[in-house]
Design an enzyme around this catalytic site. Sequence first.
Site, mmCIF file in Angstrom:
data_model
loop_
_atom_site.group_PDB
_atom_site.id
_atom_site.type_symbol
_atom_site.label_atom_id
_atom_site.label_comp_id
_atom_site.label_asym_id
_atom_site.label_seq_id
_atom_site.Cartn_x
_atom_site.Cartn_y
_atom_site.Cartn_z
ATOM 1 N N LYS A 78 29.466 -5.487 32.621
ATOM 2 C CA LYS A 78 30.033 -6.100 31.526
ATOM 3 C C LYS A 78 29.472 -5.274 30.270
ATOM 4 O O LYS A 78 28.229 -5.223 30.345
ATOM 5 C CB LYS A 78 30.060 -7.456 31.329
ATOM 6 C CG LYS A 78 30.414 -8.275 30.343
ATOM 7 C CD LYS A 78 30.146 -9.818 30.414
ATOM 8 C CE LYS A 78 30.924 -10.597 29.359
ATOM 9 N NZ LYS A 78 30.732 -11.962 29.524
ATOM 10 N N SER A 153 34.704 -14.900 28.924
ATOM 11 C CA SER A 153 34.605 -13.480 28.339
ATOM 12 C C SER A 153 34.608 -12.446 29.205
ATOM 13 O O SER A 153 34.912 -11.333 28.770
ATOM 14 C CB SER A 153 33.543 -13.715 27.384
ATOM 15 O OG SER A 153 32.340 -13.713 27.914
ATOM 16 N N SER A 177 31.965 -18.037 31.254
ATOM 17 C CA SER A 177 32.430 -16.454 31.183
ATOM 18 C C SER A 177 32.277 -15.975 32.541
ATOM 19 O O SER A 177 33.223 -14.680 32.579
ATOM 20 C CB SER A 177 31.889 -15.780 30.087
ATOM 21 O OG SER A 177 32.278 -16.116 29.002
HETATM 22 N N1 GLN Z 1 34.676 -19.454 26.488
HETATM 23 C C1 GLN Z 1 33.346 -19.751 26.059
HETATM 24 C C2 GLN Z 1 33.183 -19.372 24.709
HETATM 25 O O1 GLN Z 1 34.064 -19.015 23.927
HETATM 26 C C3 GLN Z 1 32.292 -19.498 27.011
HETATM 27 C C4 GLN Z 1 32.236 -18.021 26.765
HETATM 28 C C5 GLN Z 1 30.955 -17.706 27.652
HETATM 29 O O2 GLN Z 1 30.689 -18.108 28.752
HETATM 30 N N2 GLN Z 1 30.467 -16.320 27.105
HETATM 31 O O3 GLN Z 1 31.968 -19.594 23.950
#
Ligand code: GLN
Length: 490
Positions: A78, A153, A177
């Site tokens: 990532k 994400s 995410s």
């Molecule tokens: N979807 C969540 C957010 O927008 C979690 C994102 C994540 O785990 N990085 O913050």
Amino acid sequence: MDLSHLSLAQAADLLRKRSLSAVELTRFFLERIATDNAALNAYITVDEAGALQAAQAADDRLARGEATPLTGIPLAIKDLFCTQGLRTTCASRMLANFHPPYESTVTRRLKEAGAVVLGKTNMDEFAMGSSNETSFFGPARNPWGHDRIPGGSSGGSAAAVAAGLCLAALGTDTGGSIRQPAAMTGITGLKPTYGRVSRFGMIAFASSLDQAGPMTRSVEDAALLLQTMAGHDPLDSTSIDAPVPAYWDDLTTGVPAAERVKNMRIGIPAEYFADGLAAPVRQAVEQAIATFQDLGAHCQPVSLPCTAYAIPTYYVIAPAEASSNLARYDGVRFGHRCADPLDLRDMYARTRSEGFGAEVKRRIMLGTYVLSSGYYDAYYRKAQKVRRLIADDFRAAFAQVDLLLTPTAPETAFRIGEKNDDPVRMYLSDIFTINVNLAGLPGLSLPCGFDEHPLPIGLQLIGRPLQEATLLAAGHAFQQATDWHQRRPS
Ligand code: GLN
């Protein structure tokens, strides 16, 4: 032979026997990326030269008989792990040309084990999102339907694993995410206990929640990566100084997973099966519960009464921490700087206006607001108190059961663009995963079925702190009894 969906153990075996060289395996994936990445947008940066060099070094090491099971294994990372010299963008214009001067602990450990980094994967900007649509580099697409989101994400990592553009990948999980994109793409994703894996060199979003973990095609593969990634790191003051179990060795050569799952007590939280759960998801997860019962586990209802407060609590705490973490992008030290600033103030304002996308700006404003004097007690301090209540819910449940079983996400992958005009609808994608981060617990997402499209469905297992081995054993037993994790997009 189709190399794209080898298990890590199979690949390691072929490499060790020299039936296949690491350079051949790496070239195979680089070619697949060259043909398939344009449609999926899974990788932001492909490091062909670096990957081939690492593969050559892996072959030398294999020849010397000094290999680990990860030596020569091609991975995708990532794009928020700092990789020394290799562009690390966090999918933001702010860092579009950032070449870190140091290496994250997690990627360093994997490289030291001999893993080959193919490239850096797409994601939501600064990991803020559930669909990969906030990326400055455009959305990644779901291999099960190119008009669908791969989740977020860590959407690029999920898409790359599902489409066979790497053997396994790294993700990070602040509110879901790793697990939510794993569910959306039919792969396995593990968020470890907070502190199990070092955060050093991960670009920070919400530091009290962020955690790195493996995204793989099986639980067994996840165990192998975790075994290498986990452990204390003096460079991360929140990393836990506790011995790291040999997760993979235990899973493959210890007490068989099917034995371990017998008589496990699995709690089914009523609040996770309320209205709003899509019918095919409910059905698949209920089917999975029946599978665990067939395996000899005892499934019983439990209650986590504070579940409904997850989203509001997270959307105070995470933006608060983000607003502080992102203050460093000021155009002075590194990252984007606007052209021809009039003065310092103008430079800060224009640099940040140009460098950040809309969702990141929304979070910075939210976070700044809830931390400001006069509002701190009403929002931030209150959210911290609710966070404690949420953790207490889990503690009470774990007095009765060994692990919890829930859906990972309320629905299957939605269409790209479908939720862009309504942030709250987007935020609800993480309703089943966010509490796990707020409580600091380990969570594992496993494929457990498909809807009518067909799009994959994921179930989540949640464990006690540092009980990753229990999650892995239960997940492995499930994957030995089912073949959802072996399905591939056409
Ligand atoms: N979807 C969540 C957010 O927008 C979690 C994102 C994540 O785990 N990085 O913050």
